[in-house]
Motif scaffolding. Structure first.
Motif, PDB file in Angstrom:
ATOM      1  N   GLU A  65      21.983  23.915 -48.666  1.00  0.00           N
ATOM      2  CA  GLU A  65      20.558  23.602 -48.688  1.00  0.00           C
ATOM      3  C   GLU A  65      20.054  23.157 -50.061  1.00  0.00           C
ATOM      4  O   GLU A  65      19.116  22.387 -50.159  1.00  0.00           O
ATOM      5  N   ARG A  66      20.641  23.668 -51.097  1.00  0.00           N
ATOM      6  CA  ARG A  66      20.117  23.500 -52.462  1.00  0.00           C
ATOM      7  C   ARG A  66      20.600  22.199 -53.074  1.00  0.00           C
ATOM      8  O   ARG A  66      21.758  21.836 -52.965  1.00  0.00           O
ATOM      9  N   GLU A  67      19.683  21.528 -53.763  1.00  0.00           N
ATOM     10  CA  GLU A  67      20.017  20.308 -54.493  1.00  0.00           C
ATOM     11  C   GLU A  67      19.838  20.534 -55.988  1.00  0.00           C
ATOM     12  O   GLU A  67      18.970  21.278 -56.404  1.00  0.00           O
ATOM     13  N   ALA A  68      20.666  19.864 -56.748  1.00  0.00           N
ATOM     14  CA  ALA A  68      20.511  19.808 -58.200  1.00  0.00           C
ATOM     15  C   ALA A  68      20.858  18.390 -58.623  1.00  0.00           C
ATOM     16  O   ALA A  68      21.912  17.859 -58.230  1.00  0.00           O
ATOM     17  N   PHE A  69      19.978  17.784 -59.385  1.00  0.00           N
ATOM     18  CA  PHE A  69      20.179  16.405 -59.844  1.00  0.00           C
ATOM     19  C   PHE A  69      20.396  15.458 -58.660  1.00  0.00           C
ATOM     20  O   PHE A  69      21.299  14.627 -58.655  1.00  0.00           O
ATOM     21  N   ARG A  70      19.574  15.676 -57.604  1.00  0.00           N
ATOM     22  CA  ARG A  70      19.584  14.826 -56.408  1.00  0.00           C
ATOM     23  C   ARG A  70      20.919  14.834 -55.657  1.00  0.00           C
ATOM     24  O   ARG A  70      21.311  13.856 -55.031  1.00  0.00           O
ATOM     25  N   LYS A  71      21.607  15.949 -55.756  1.00  0.00           N
ATOM     26  CA  LYS A  71      22.902  16.076 -55.075  1.00  0.00           C
ATOM     27  C   LYS A  71      22.992  17.482 -54.467  1.00  0.00           C
ATOM     28  O   LYS A  71      22.711  18.470 -55.145  1.00  0.00           O
ATOM     29  N   ILE A  72      23.376  17.553 -53.197  1.00  0.00           N
ATOM     30  CA  ILE A  72      23.576  18.861 -52.551  1.00  0.00           C
ATOM     31  C   ILE A  72      24.679  19.597 -53.315  1.00  0.00           C
ATOM     32  O   ILE A  72      25.732  19.009 -53.611  1.00  0.00           O
ATOM     33  N   LEU A  73      24.427  20.868 -53.614  1.00  0.00           N
ATOM     34  CA  LEU A  73      25.411  21.640 -54.393  1.00  0.00           C
ATOM     35  C   LEU A  73      26.774  21.716 -53.709  1.00  0.00           C
ATOM     36  O   LEU A  73      27.800  21.774 -54.380  1.00  0.00           O
ATOM     37  N   ALA A  74      26.798  21.694 -52.385  1.00  0.00           N
ATOM     38  CA  ALA A  74      28.062  21.779 -51.650  1.00  0.00           C
ATOM     39  C   ALA A  74      28.960  20.569 -51.888  1.00  0.00           C
ATOM     40  O   ALA A  74      30.148  20.617 -51.572  1.00  0.00           O
ATOM     41  N   LYS A  75      28.419  19.520 -52.465  1.00  0.00           N
ATOM     42  CA  LYS A  75      29.224  18.321 -52.757  1.00  0.00           C
ATOM     43  C   LYS A  75      29.728  18.321 -54.208  1.00  0.00           C
ATOM     44  O   LYS A  75      30.388  17.377 -54.633  1.00  0.00           O
ATOM     45  N   ASN A  76      29.442  19.380 -54.920  1.00  0.00           N
ATOM     46  CA  ASN A  76      29.839  19.501 -56.324  1.00  0.00           C
ATOM     47  C   ASN A  76      31.200  20.215 -56.400  1.00  0.00           C
ATOM     48  O   ASN A  76      31.347  21.341 -55.929  1.00  0.00           O
ATOM     49  N   ASP A  77      32.180  19.579 -57.008  1.00  0.00           N
ATOM     50  CA  ASP A  77      33.539  20.136 -57.072  1.00  0.00           C
ATOM     51  C   ASP A  77      33.593  21.493 -57.777  1.00  0.00           C
ATOM     52  O   ASP A  77      34.360  22.375 -57.376  1.00  0.00           O
ATOM     53  N   VAL A  78      32.797  21.669 -58.804  1.00  0.00           N
ATOM     54  CA  VAL A  78      32.798  22.951 -59.529  1.00  0.00           C
ATOM     55  C   VAL A  78      32.295  24.069 -58.617  1.00  0.00           C
ATOM     56  O   VAL A  78      32.853  25.177 -58.607  1.00  0.00           O
ATOM     57  N   ILE A  79      31.269  23.788 -57.846  1.00  0.00           N
ATOM     58  CA  ILE A  79      30.742  24.774 -56.897  1.00  0.00           C
ATOM     59  C   ILE A  79      31.797  25.113 -55.847  1.00  0.00           C
ATOM     60  O   ILE A  79      32.031  26.284 -55.530  1.00  0.00           O
ATOM     61  N   LEU A  80      32.451  24.095 -55.316  1.00  0.00           N
ATOM     62  CA  LEU A  80      33.505  24.327 -54.314  1.00  0.00           C
ATOM     63  C   LEU A  80      34.656  25.142 -54.886  1.00  0.00           C
ATOM     64  O   LEU A  80      35.227  25.996 -54.203  1.00  0.00           O
ATOM     65  N   GLN A  81      34.978  24.889 -56.144  1.00  0.00           N
ATOM     66  CA  GLN A  81      36.039  25.660 -56.798  1.00  0.00           C
ATOM     67  C   GLN A  81      35.625  27.127 -56.948  1.00  0.00           C
ATOM     68  O   GLN A  81      36.431  28.028 -56.709  1.00  0.00           O
TER      69      GLN A  81
END
Length: 130
Positions: A65-81
């Motif tokens: 649900e959360r976005e940061a810098f216009r990108k869903i956090l779930a699409k961020n590799d660091v978050i997934l890691q």
């Protein structure tokens, strides 16, 4: 309440216990109480694993649900890691608890390897899942 420290000591002086009510034999009370520590410790660890699972589920829902810098956090590799590491930590803890429970069933709480693994579980899981 009892205050900050719920642990307490009770002293019995000049107490006589009828022989029929003595468990395992005279002077073995400490042994009996130590025998109950293993199941209690492993129970707390199991509860912590459940709390870890709930936290991981909440984290996974939040990053969808959360976005940061216009990108869903779930699409961020660091978050997934980070999420993958949490999953691995919980699974590792679960396997340790499972093995400790298995040893308790097979060998009992007095076995040296069982006690060693119970101590490891008691020390490792709270630190890992905090």
């Amino acid at each position: 309440g009892l205050g900050q420290d719920a642990a307490m000591e009770i002293v019995f002086e000049d107490v006589r216990v009828p022989f029929a009510n003595v468990l395992l034999g005279e002077g073995r009370g400490f042994e009996i109480s130590q025998g109950r520590l293993g199941p209690g410790r492993i129970h707390h660890c199991m509860r912590m694993i459940g709390q870890g699972e709930r936290s991981l589920a909440a984290m996974c829902a939040r990053v969808q649900e959360r976005e940061a810098f216009r990108k869903i956090l779930a699409k961020n590799d660091v978050i997934l890691q980070d999420i993958a590491k949490c999953r691995a930590d919980i699974d590792t803890c679960r396997l340790l608890v499972h093995r400790a429970a298995e040893l308790m069933d097979e060998r009992g709480n007095a076995d040296g390897e069982t006690r060693q693994l119970l101590s490891l579980v008691k020390a490792h899981i709270p630190v890992t899942l905090q």
